[in-house]
Design a protein around this motif. Structure first.
Motif, PDB file in Angstrom:
ATOM      1  N   PHE A  17       0.916  -1.087   0.012  1.00  0.00           N
ATOM      2  CA  PHE A  17       0.013   0.071   0.028  1.00  0.00           C
ATOM      3  C   PHE A  17       0.827   1.205   0.066  1.00  0.00           C
ATOM      4  O   PHE A  17       0.599   2.493  -0.678  1.00  0.00           O
ATOM      5  N   LEU A  18       1.939   1.273   0.967  1.00  0.00           N
ATOM      6  CA  LEU A  18       2.748   2.286   1.036  1.00  0.00           C
ATOM      7  C   LEU A  18       3.622   2.792  -0.364  1.00  0.00           C
ATOM      8  O   LEU A  18       3.786   3.816  -0.801  1.00  0.00           O
ATOM      9  N   TRP A  19       3.822   1.851  -1.030  1.00  0.00           N
ATOM     10  CA  TRP A  19       4.438   1.913  -2.375  1.00  0.00           C
ATOM     11  C   TRP A  19       3.690   2.259  -3.351  1.00  0.00           C
ATOM     12  O   TRP A  19       4.050   3.286  -4.328  1.00  0.00           O
ATOM     13  N   CYS A  20       2.457   1.799  -3.438  1.00  0.00           N
ATOM     14  CA  CYS A  20       1.413   2.394  -4.431  1.00  0.00           C
ATOM     15  C   CYS A  20       1.057   3.616  -4.139  1.00  0.00           C
ATOM     16  O   CYS A  20       0.850   4.514  -5.185  1.00  0.00           O
ATOM     17  N   ALA A  21       0.982   3.987  -2.838  1.00  0.00           N
ATOM     18  CA  ALA A  21       0.642   5.278  -2.493  1.00  0.00           C
ATOM     19  C   ALA A  21       1.706   6.264  -2.998  1.00  0.00           C
ATOM     20  O   ALA A  21       1.650   7.569  -3.472  1.00  0.00           O
ATOM     21  N   GLY A  22       2.918   6.000  -2.635  1.00  0.00           N
ATOM     22  CA  GLY A  22       3.804   6.889  -3.083  1.00  0.00           C
ATOM     23  C   GLY A  22       4.130   7.119  -4.532  1.00  0.00           C
ATOM     24  O   GLY A  22       4.492   8.291  -5.006  1.00  0.00           O
ATOM     25  N   VAL A  23       3.828   5.979  -5.482  1.00  0.00           N
ATOM     26  CA  VAL A  23       3.977   6.163  -6.951  1.00  0.00           C
ATOM     27  C   VAL A  23       2.974   6.913  -6.999  1.00  0.00           C
ATOM     28  O   VAL A  23       2.957   7.720  -8.142  1.00  0.00           O
ATOM     29  N   GLN A  24       1.565   6.888  -6.604  1.00  0.00           N
ATOM     30  CA  GLN A  24       0.726   7.683  -7.260  1.00  0.00           C
ATOM     31  C   GLN A  24       0.672   9.203  -6.687  1.00  0.00           C
ATOM     32  O   GLN A  24       0.249  10.037  -7.638  1.00  0.00           O
ATOM     33  N   THR A  25       1.297   9.301  -5.757  1.00  0.00           N
ATOM     34  CA  THR A  25       1.647  10.748  -5.275  1.00  0.00           C
ATOM     35  C   THR A  25       2.769  11.359  -6.385  1.00  0.00           C
ATOM     36  O   THR A  25       2.573  12.460  -6.660  1.00  0.00           O
ATOM     37  N   PHE A  26       3.610  10.751  -6.542  1.00  0.00           N
ATOM     38  CA  PHE A  26       4.627  10.828  -7.266  1.00  0.00           C
ATOM     39  C   PHE A  26       3.976  11.214  -8.946  1.00  0.00           C
ATOM     40  O   PHE A  26       4.282  12.388  -9.311  1.00  0.00           O
ATOM     41  N   PHE A  29       1.993  14.702  -8.589  1.00  0.00           N
ATOM     42  CA  PHE A  29       2.889  15.803  -8.771  1.00  0.00           C
ATOM     43  C   PHE A  29       3.531  16.176 -10.063  1.00  0.00           C
ATOM     44  O   PHE A  29       3.787  17.252 -10.261  1.00  0.00           O
ATOM     45  N   TRP A  30       3.938  14.969 -10.744  1.00  0.00           N
ATOM     46  CA  TRP A  30       4.311  14.813 -11.935  1.00  0.00           C
ATOM     47  C   TRP A  30       3.315  15.780 -12.922  1.00  0.00           C
ATOM     48  O   TRP A  30       3.785  16.570 -13.871  1.00  0.00           O
ATOM     49  N   VAL A  31       1.988  15.241 -12.761  1.00  0.00           N
ATOM     50  CA  VAL A  31       0.840  15.969 -13.815  1.00  0.00           C
ATOM     51  C   VAL A  31       0.902  17.354 -13.419  1.00  0.00           C
ATOM     52  O   VAL A  31       0.586  18.121 -14.436  1.00  0.00           O
ATOM     53  N   ILE A  32       0.921  17.731 -12.067  1.00  0.00           N
ATOM     54  CA  ILE A  32       0.680  19.347 -11.730  1.00  0.00           C
ATOM     55  C   ILE A  32       1.978  20.012 -12.242  1.00  0.00           C
ATOM     56  O   ILE A  32       1.722  20.940 -12.802  1.00  0.00           O
ATOM     57  N   LEU A  33       2.818  19.580 -12.200  1.00  0.00           N
ATOM     58  CA  LEU A  33       4.315  20.116 -12.431  1.00  0.00           C
ATOM     59  C   LEU A  33       4.089  20.452 -14.153  1.00  0.00           C
ATOM     60  O   LEU A  33       4.648  21.481 -14.635  1.00  0.00           O
ATOM     61  N   ALA A  34       3.735  19.217 -14.835  1.00  0.00           N
ATOM     62  CA  ALA A  34       3.762  19.316 -16.021  1.00  0.00           C
ATOM     63  C   ALA A  34       2.652  20.359 -16.742  1.00  0.00           C
ATOM     64  O   ALA A  34       3.121  21.122 -17.841  1.00  0.00           O
TER      65      ALA A  34
END
Length: 58
Positions: A17-26, A29-34
């Motif tokens: 769960f923590l890995w999936c949540a981290g990847v989704q958060t990344f 943020f990638w979409v927001i910055l793009a």
């Protein structure tokens, strides 16, 4: 006393769960910055277009 057998314990999915949540958060943020980057590029392109048109008129 109960005669029912003991239920097996649930698997521990905390790390998954923590890995999936981290990847989704990344990715979020990638979409927001793009999107911020695209808007800046469009604004700069628009400003350059107006500047070039203004220089042509003179």
């Amino acid at each position: 006393m109960s005669t029912r057998p003991q239920a097996p314990s649930a698997p521990n999915y905390t790390n998954a769960f923590l890995w999936c949540a981290g990847v989704q958060t990344f990715m979020a943020f990638w979409v927001i910055l793009a999107s911020w980057g695209i808007s800046w590029v469009l604004l700069i392109a628009l400003a350059m277009d107006y500047a070039i048109k203004a220089l042509r008129r003179t």
